[in-house]
Design a protein around this motif. Structure first.
Motif, PDB file in Angstrom:
ATOM      1  N   UNK A 234      33.273  38.105 -95.882  1.00 30.02           N
ATOM      2  CA  UNK A 234      33.773  37.950 -97.126  1.00 30.02           C
ATOM      3  C   UNK A 234      35.227  38.369 -97.426  1.00 30.02           C
ATOM      4  N   UNK A 235      35.686  39.547 -96.893  1.00 27.97           N
ATOM      5  CA  UNK A 235      36.980  40.103 -97.029  1.00 27.97           C
ATOM      6  C   UNK A 235      38.072  38.906 -96.431  1.00 27.97           C
ATOM      7  N   UNK A 236      37.746  38.513 -95.080  1.00 28.11           N
ATOM      8  CA  UNK A 236      38.426  37.396 -94.723  1.00 28.11           C
ATOM      9  C   UNK A 236      38.592  36.283 -95.517  1.00 28.11           C
ATOM     10  N   UNK A 237      37.804  35.851 -96.548  1.00 28.26           N
ATOM     11  CA  UNK A 237      37.830  34.590 -97.358  1.00 28.26           C
ATOM     12  C   UNK A 237      38.769  35.053 -98.638  1.00 28.26           C
ATOM     13  N   UNK A 238      38.374  36.285 -99.018  1.00 26.41           N
ATOM     14  CA  UNK A 238      38.706  36.736-100.390  1.00 26.41           C
ATOM     15  C   UNK A 238      39.618  37.754-100.604  1.00 26.41           C
TER      16      UNK A 238
END
Length: 245
Positions: A234-238
């Motif tokens: 999720x962090x990688x995307x957002x």
């Protein structure tokens, strides 16, 4: 419980506070990921866990294998089975990579290293990491490229087989092929041991193929979020914006 970090507060010797009331529990065989923006204190946490004297613990405690190591020296922690792969490995002139690893094993185990078996395993691990065997005789990290220094760290991980390892941005500055080799080394470590990992990273490439148990988000010295393996995706995307706020 392998590693238990309880209400940890730490800073530099000059009094600057960096880490605040951190709590992390790591069981044998678990993989934990530590992420956060630049300057969040990720490397500081790794160094504090390992007993780097530059950092001073001002509150809380750290236990390893049910032993309080809060005041223990870095070499004592290493002997207990802790290891750290540094973000920027230093050069050590005058001692070869092979001699350094051999001495480290001997210090950890307290037993004489059997030369033939050691050299055979060293050659196997170097081949696994696509390292030129000539590097074994070269002074540690002297003249090594950035990628070779990171491979050298993973080679030490494979040879020492610690119970717990911190990988501090081992993937930083590596191209795709080098990251795959480092991944291969981490996977081999997992096959050889039931060791636990705390992987400090800005990206998710090094995590591909690994079964991550917990992800911790560190912002300004505080762990602001803990989740499972889906959190780092999720962090990688957002990004970190949600947690910085």
């Amino acid at each position: 419980m392998l590693l238990d970090i309880i209400n940890l507060n730490a800073g530099l010797e000059d009094g600057k506070q960096i880490l605040n009331d951190l709590n992390i529990k790591i069981n044998p065989g678990e993989i934990h990921v530590l992420m956060g923006p630049n300057g969040a204190g990720k490397s500081s946490l790794g160094n504090t866990i390992m007993g780097n004297p530059v950092y001073k613990i001002t509150g809380g405690k750290i236990t390893f294998k049910d032993q309080d190591i809060t005041e223990e020296s870095a070499d004592k922690r290493a002997k207990l089975g802790m290891f750290m792969s540094f973000q920027s490995p230093i050069e050590i002139p005058g001692i070869s990579l092979e001699s350094f690893i051999r001495a480290s094993i001997q210090q950890k185990t307290g037993e004489r290293v059997k030369l033939f078996q050691f050299q055979k395993e060293l050659a196997r691990c170097m081949e696994l990491l696509d390292m030129n065997p000539d590097y074994a005789k070269r002074d540690l990290n002297v003249g090594f490229s950035g990628g070779e220094r990171k491979k050298s760290e993973i080679l030490q991980l494979l040879m020492l087989k610690p119970d717990f390892a911190i990988l501090d941005e081992t993937d930083s500055g590596l191209d795709v092929d080098a990251i795959r080799i480092v991944q291969k080394g981490i996977q081999e470590y997992r096959k050889l041991t039931n060791g636990s990992l705390l992987i400090i990273t800005h990206t998710t490439k090094i995590l591909e193929g690994l079964d991550v148990d917990n992800t911790h988000v560190l912002v300004k010295g505080h762990i602001v979020k803990t989740g499972d393996g889906s959190l780092f995706k999720k962090i990688n995307e957002e990004g970190f914006e949600e947690y910085i706020k």
